[in-house]
Design a protein around this motif. Sequence first.
Motif, PDB file in Angstrom:
ATOM      1  N   TYR A 179       0.842  -1.448   0.072  1.00  0.00           N
ATOM      2  CA  TYR A 179      -0.006  -0.002   0.049  1.00  0.00           C
ATOM      3  C   TYR A 179       0.810   1.210  -0.074  1.00  0.00           C
ATOM      4  CZ  TYR A 179      -4.225  -2.674   1.005  1.00  0.00           C
ATOM      5  OH  TYR A 179      -5.290  -3.406   0.979  1.00  0.00           O
ATOM      6  N   ARG A 180       1.803   1.139   0.820  1.00  0.00           N
ATOM      7  CA  ARG A 180       2.740   2.452   0.927  1.00  0.00           C
ATOM      8  C   ARG A 180       3.330   2.746  -0.378  1.00  0.00           C
ATOM      9  NH1 ARG A 180       6.773   3.032   5.414  1.00  0.00           N
ATOM     10  NH2 ARG A 180       7.785   3.719   3.479  1.00  0.00           N
ATOM     11  N   ALA A 181       3.941   1.543  -1.026  1.00  0.00           N
ATOM     12  CA  ALA A 181       4.936   1.534  -2.365  1.00  0.00           C
ATOM     13  C   ALA A 181       3.719   2.255  -3.336  1.00  0.00           C
ATOM     14  CB  ALA A 181       5.339   0.327  -2.633  1.00  0.00           C
ATOM     15  N   VAL A 182       2.585   1.710  -3.501  1.00  0.00           N
ATOM     16  CA  VAL A 182       1.670   2.254  -4.498  1.00  0.00           C
ATOM     17  C   VAL A 182       1.256   3.725  -4.283  1.00  0.00           C
ATOM     18  CG1 VAL A 182      -0.745   1.958  -5.335  1.00  0.00           C
ATOM     19  CG2 VAL A 182       0.597   0.079  -4.878  1.00  0.00           C
ATOM     20  N   VAL A 183       1.053   4.056  -3.151  1.00  0.00           N
ATOM     21  CA  VAL A 183       0.866   5.578  -2.762  1.00  0.00           C
ATOM     22  C   VAL A 183       2.198   6.504  -3.023  1.00  0.00           C
ATOM     23  CG1 VAL A 183       0.155   7.428  -1.301  1.00  0.00           C
ATOM     24  CG2 VAL A 183      -0.745   5.164  -1.033  1.00  0.00           C
ATOM     25  N   PHE A 184       3.260   5.928  -2.822  1.00  0.00           N
ATOM     26  CA  PHE A 184       4.467   6.548  -3.133  1.00  0.00           C
ATOM     27  C   PHE A 184       5.281   6.555  -4.505  1.00  0.00           C
ATOM     28  CE2 PHE A 184       9.155   7.479  -2.605  1.00  0.00           C
ATOM     29  CZ  PHE A 184       9.007   9.063  -1.986  1.00  0.00           C
ATOM     30  N   VAL A 185       5.038   5.464  -5.016  1.00  0.00           N
ATOM     31  CA  VAL A 185       5.506   5.513  -6.619  1.00  0.00           C
ATOM     32  C   VAL A 185       5.196   6.887  -7.349  1.00  0.00           C
ATOM     33  CG1 VAL A 185       5.593   4.132  -8.560  1.00  0.00           C
ATOM     34  CG2 VAL A 185       6.223   2.916  -6.631  1.00  0.00           C
ATOM     35  N   PRO A 186       4.082   7.017  -7.319  1.00  0.00           N
ATOM     36  CA  PRO A 186       3.832   8.307  -8.495  1.00  0.00           C
ATOM     37  C   PRO A 186       4.809   9.502  -8.198  1.00  0.00           C
ATOM     38  CG  PRO A 186       1.673   7.282  -7.606  1.00  0.00           C
ATOM     39  CD  PRO A 186       2.909   6.594  -6.866  1.00  0.00           C
ATOM     40  N   THR A 226       0.168  13.254  -3.415  1.00  0.00           N
ATOM     41  CA  THR A 226      -0.160  12.925  -2.042  1.00  0.00           C
ATOM     42  C   THR A 226       0.765  11.666  -1.548  1.00  0.00           C
ATOM     43  OG1 THR A 226      -2.462  13.162  -3.099  1.00  0.00           O
ATOM     44  CG2 THR A 226      -1.978  11.565  -0.839  1.00  0.00           C
ATOM     45  N   PHE A 281      -2.775  13.035  -7.532  1.00  0.00           N
ATOM     46  CA  PHE A 281      -2.276  11.390  -7.925  1.00  0.00           C
ATOM     47  C   PHE A 281      -0.882  11.439  -7.719  1.00  0.00           C
ATOM     48  CE2 PHE A 281       0.018   8.833 -10.859  1.00  0.00           C
ATOM     49  CZ  PHE A 281      -0.514   7.477 -10.452  1.00  0.00           C
TER      50      PHE A 281
END
Lengths: 264, 306
Positions: B118-125, B183, B180
């Motif tokens: 979850y963390r990675a998905v939010v941070f990758v962008p 955040t 996107f």
Amino acid sequence: MFGRATIRARILYQVLATVLVLPFAFPLLWVVLVSFQGQGARANYAAVFTQTPFLQFITNSLIISAGTVVTVTLCTLLAGFALSKLEMPGKQLLFMAVVAGLMLPGIALTVPMFLIIRELGLFNNYVAVIGPLSAIILPMTVLLTRNYMRNVPDELLDAAKIDGATSFTTLVRVVVPLSRAIVAVVIVWSFLNAWNEFFLPLLFLTDPGMQAVTQIPTYFTSTYGSDVPKIFAALTLMCLPIVVTYVAFQRHFERGLTAGAIKD
Amino acid sequence: MTATTATTAAAGRSRLRSRRARLTAYLYVIPALMLIVGIIYVGVVYNSWVSTLDWNGLDPEPTQVGGGNYARLLADPIFWTALRNVALFGVVTILVQMGLGLLIALVLSGPVYGRGVYRAVVFVPVVLAPAAISAAFRQFFRPDGQLNALLDAVGLDALQRAWVADPQVALLALMAVNVFSWTGFSFLLYQAALSQVEASQLEAAQIDGAGTVRTVRSIVVPQLRMTHVTLALTGVIGSLKTFDIVFLITGGGPARSTEFLTTYIYKEAIMQFNVGYGAALSMIVLALALLLTAVQMRLYRLDRES
């Protein structure tokens, strides 16, 4: 954080987390999924390499990134060391002059950069990108490094001095080895910024043979029409180095972002 | 007597050495300073001079117009539209990103399975090139794109739009792209700050019978003040320099509905050769960056003193 969780709380948290994170996952998934459609994954990705100068763009961006990483890292280590450990009148003033750069949006310097680079005849020269880019990144990296090096014990520096080491030897032999964590942050951070930079290559690299990876979407759309699966295959490929670097150095990425913001 | 001479000589030598050491210290700073002063500071000074000229950037004898460009700017409706767009964009994206980032950080600090993913998905962008993100969203936003298809699939087809071709919603679409991509940054800072909130205080609050929402509002949020300030500051500068996503998704259109100061500078200075006018617009961006930073610092200091 909020005490022991009951089953109901666990389910609630899981659902909430999923709902919040899905909007971030969708676009990422779409890009990858669409890149497999059309003529199929194999054909799409192969086409990117064989029918377009993709490798050329990657090479150009690697040159820009390498130049920027080396410039930023060297300048940062030297300046960070002097600003944290050496005596000189006006040190605070110099430090402020460097850090004030953080407040100035580089893009507002479009006009002078454009005119100066043209005057110097540096169009279609990687230096035109590497120089300004380094200048924009430096305030952040110098701030991080100076703060980090302040924590290197003075006793170690004094010991080196008694052994007859010059300040430069002390930097290379004592301070840098103790600051490896921050050196990694500086390298990763400047690579990230250089690889993702769009504006400066747009401004200064007009020769199609010198374009950076960030020009790929525009280039592909204008040259190859709107074959979306192939464009998305190219997007996936151009983001791959960053994602790989992120996964490998997750801690350094995040530290670079948080440290500068939270400390000082 | 010889002893005195020797001492003086030694003192002189050591003074000389410390002076040399100090001069060497400057040498270390010179490379970084040359780049920063040579490009940023010289750039600002040069820019302020160019902003007083009526110049196409080529003519060897540009015309001095004094404050002419600034007078023109004040009467230029496009400038005011761009300013309004940036202000709106900044306020909305900063608030949404802070709120959403904090919420995600709070939820992920709870019992969540697969937190790392979850963390990675939010941070990758955050680390992806805005140029790549823009190209993807440009496609998603098309009338036959993924966003409309998704709305259709969940029964919200009434919301379908030509997202970037409709002046009513184009700015909103750009805000969504910014949310996107950024955040994850707010999320990361809040997460780091949350880990430093005293566990004992939280327990005390819970023992006192405060619910989760109440605990967050009265204990956690105030303790994150430093992070709010940082995010607001970086958000303001970030909004002022937003260029890639606007240039690549809407190009400032339709009908200037998403024109930003940065895209306007680019169009004027680089595409129309109105170098003087572009420089005047740039001075406004620089002034806004400095002014808003100063105001926020002042507010923060006042807040801390009271």
